[in-house]
Design an enzyme around this catalytic site. Structure first.
Site, short mmCIF file in Angstrom:
data_model
loop_
_atom_site.label_atom_id
_atom_site.label_comp_id
_atom_site.label_asym_id
_atom_site.label_seq_id
_atom_site.Cartn_x
_atom_site.Cartn_y
_atom_site.Cartn_z
CD GLU A 1 -3.41 -0.13 0.55
OE1 GLU A 1 -3.24 0.56 -0.11
OE2 GLU A 1 -4.23 -1.26 1.10
N PRO A 2 1.35 1.40 -1.21
CG PRO A 2 2.21 2.05 -3.52
CD PRO A 2 1.25 1.06 -3.03
CD GLU A 3 -2.72 3.28 -1.43
OE1 GLU A 3 -2.88 2.53 -2.68
OE2 GLU A 3 -1.94 2.56 -1.02
CG LEU A 4 -0.72 7.96 4.10
CD1 LEU A 4 -1.62 6.91 3.03
CD2 LEU A 4 0.11 7.19 5.54
CB ALA B 1 -2.91 8.94 -3.21
#
Length: 279
Positions: free
Chosen positions: A134-137, A141
């Protein structure tokens, strides 16, 4: 029906759905989301199909929701983001609520929105070389479908999401409950198909009611309300525009996604926590 971004075939009583944009690591564009929903409608309506497997073409399961769409559409403000995120959320959650058993066969990178899609499936099998995250941060994002804490618990979910971990090995994913089983890459398709045929042998009405009962347990615990609340938070994150995300997209438009990813990664310490933690 013919599709441009997916493939759908029947293998006996098993529907085999392939995310088919290998040149883009099967990034889920708006067109692909439309076609996934059309395919799910078709499978749901076909009484001859009693289980669904979703996998990816080429070397990846999927890199997640397509950032190129955002580069081209340039949504701004809560109003413009609302419909986009709702579509992302609803498409992923269709696999959770689908009336027939759903199996994710993960054959490579499985990241961000695609990671959430795999979590939404009833069972996930993975090739031994698969990578999750979960690379969003890391690029400003938010998380569209906050399923992870319901699967692995709060401590691990916070670590993975807050560090933007994107190299979680299949072995570790199995240990922490993201994956049911890990197999050698060449055995993945056979394993997923064998599992799908096994659950397809169960009476479909019994399977549907049992899946509903299992999902109802999470609903009673408040999962539906929590997911909607997290989606609303993500809507405000995207609508207000995090400075990191704005900068990331500026670099991507000017120099391409590869350069934007390099800019993203350069912001973090050389000694990557995820290599010794969740990787």
């Amino acid at each position: 029906m013919t599709y441009d971004t997916i493939r759908l075939e029947a293998r006996g009583e098993v529907a085999w759905l392939v995310l088919n944009r290998p040149e883009r690591l099967n990034a889920m564009s708006q067109t692909m989301l439309d076609e996934i929903n059309a395919a799910l409608d078709a499978v749901a309506a076909d009484d001859g199909l009693r289980a669904l497997v979703v996998t990816g073409a080429g070397s990846a399961f999927s890199s997640g929701f397509d950032l190129k769409d955002q580069m081209e559409l340039r949504p701004q403000g809560v109003g413009q983001w609302r419909g986009l995120l709702r579509k992302d959320f609803d498409t992923v959650m269709r696999f959770w609520h689908f009336p027939k058993p759903t199996i994710a066969a993960v054959n490579g990178h499985c990241l961000a929105g695609a990671f959430e899609l795999a979590l939404a499936c009833d069972v996930t099998v993975a090739a031994d070389h698969a990578l999750f995250g979960e690379p969003e941060l890391k690029f400003g994002a938010g998380i569209v479908v906050m399923l992870l804490p319901w699967i692995v618990g709060p401590k691990l979910a916070k670590e993975i999401i807050m560090t933007g971990a994107d190299r979680i090995t299949a072995e570790r994913a199995e240990r922490i409950g993201i994956v049911n089983r890990v197999v050698p890459g060449p055995a993945l398709e056979h394993t997923a198909l064998t599992l799908a045929r096994h659950v397809a042998a169960v009476d479909p009405s019994l399977m549907r009611q049992t899946k509903h009962a299992l999902n109802r347990t999470f609903q009673i615990m408040g999962m539906g309300e929590a997911l909607e609340a997290a989606l609303d938070i993500d809507l405000h994150i995207e609508g207000e525009g995090c400075p990191d995300k704005i900068r990331f997209m500026e670099v991507a438009r000017r120099e391409g996604l590869r350069a934007a990813l390099a800019w993203r990664d350069a912001r973090f310490p050389a000694e990557d926590w995820t290599e010794g933690g969740t990787a």
